[in-house]
Design a protein around this motif. Structure first.
Motif, short mmCIF file in Angstrom:
data_model
loop_
_atom_site.label_atom_id
_atom_site.label_comp_id
_atom_site.label_asym_id
_atom_site.label_seq_id
_atom_site.Cartn_x
_atom_site.Cartn_y
_atom_site.Cartn_z
N TRP A 5 0.82 -1.21 0.00
CA TRP A 5 0.00 0.00 0.00
C TRP A 5 0.85 1.26 0.00
O TRP A 5 0.43 2.31 -0.45
N ALA A 9 1.01 5.77 -1.12
CA ALA A 9 0.96 6.68 0.03
C ALA A 9 1.13 8.14 -0.40
O ALA A 9 2.10 8.48 -1.08
N CYS A 11 1.87 10.54 1.48
CA CYS A 11 2.98 11.16 2.21
C CYS A 11 4.31 11.02 1.46
O CYS A 11 5.27 11.71 1.79
N THR A 33 -3.06 15.71 5.30
CA THR A 33 -2.61 14.91 4.16
C THR A 33 -3.22 13.52 4.22
O THR A 33 -3.72 12.99 3.22
N CYS A 34 -3.19 12.93 5.39
CA CYS A 34 -3.73 11.58 5.57
C CYS A 34 -5.21 11.50 5.17
O CYS A 34 -5.66 10.49 4.61
N VAL A 56 2.97 10.26 12.74
CA VAL A 56 1.57 10.26 12.29
C VAL A 56 1.39 9.11 11.32
O VAL A 56 2.14 8.95 10.37
N TRP A 57 0.38 8.30 11.60
CA TRP A 57 0.04 7.16 10.74
C TRP A 57 -1.48 7.14 10.56
O TRP A 57 -2.22 7.23 11.54
N GLY A 58 -1.90 7.01 9.33
CA GLY A 58 -3.33 6.86 9.07
C GLY A 58 -4.18 7.99 9.62
O GLY A 58 -5.34 7.78 9.95
S1 SF4 Z 1 -2.52 7.73 5.71
FE1 SF4 Z 1 -1.02 9.36 6.03
S2 SF4 Z 1 0.80 8.37 6.89
FE2 SF4 Z 1 -0.52 6.78 6.01
S3 SF4 Z 1 0.22 6.47 3.93
FE3 SF4 Z 1 -1.40 7.97 3.82
S4 SF4 Z 1 -0.43 9.97 3.97
FE4 SF4 Z 1 1.04 8.44 4.67
#
Ligand code: SF4
Length: 79
Positions: A5, A9, A11, A33-34, A56-58
């Protein structure tokens, strides 16, 4: 644990420093952004499964992510 995945992304297209704010720094731009990222669910699942506790995740910051990790572990222990 697949990380395919990550190819999608969002990011990957912005400054990675946004996703590792310093203590007291803002994670607002990273979280925004997420919210537009197509692989947000996969990212969040990965972070929880992997026990990622920094950054920062998800769309979640450290505090919320740690809370979710604890909740997931409590569920697993109760099952
Ligand atoms: S949800 Fe945020 S941290 Fe996760 S892949 Fe997407 S942009 Fe990156």
């Amino acid at each position: 644990m697949s990380t395919d995945w990550h190819e999608e992304a969002l990011c990957r297209q912005v400054d990675p420093e946004l996703f590792m704010p310093e203590v007291g720094g803002s994670a607002k731009d990273a979280k925004a952004t997420c919210m537009s990222c197509e692989v947000r669910p996969q990212c969040l699942n990965y972070a929880v499964d992997a026990g990622e506790r920094w950054g920062v995740w998800g769309g979640l910051g450290q505090k919320d992510l740690r809370r979710l990790i604890r909740a997931r572990r409590a569920e697993q222990e109760a099952a």
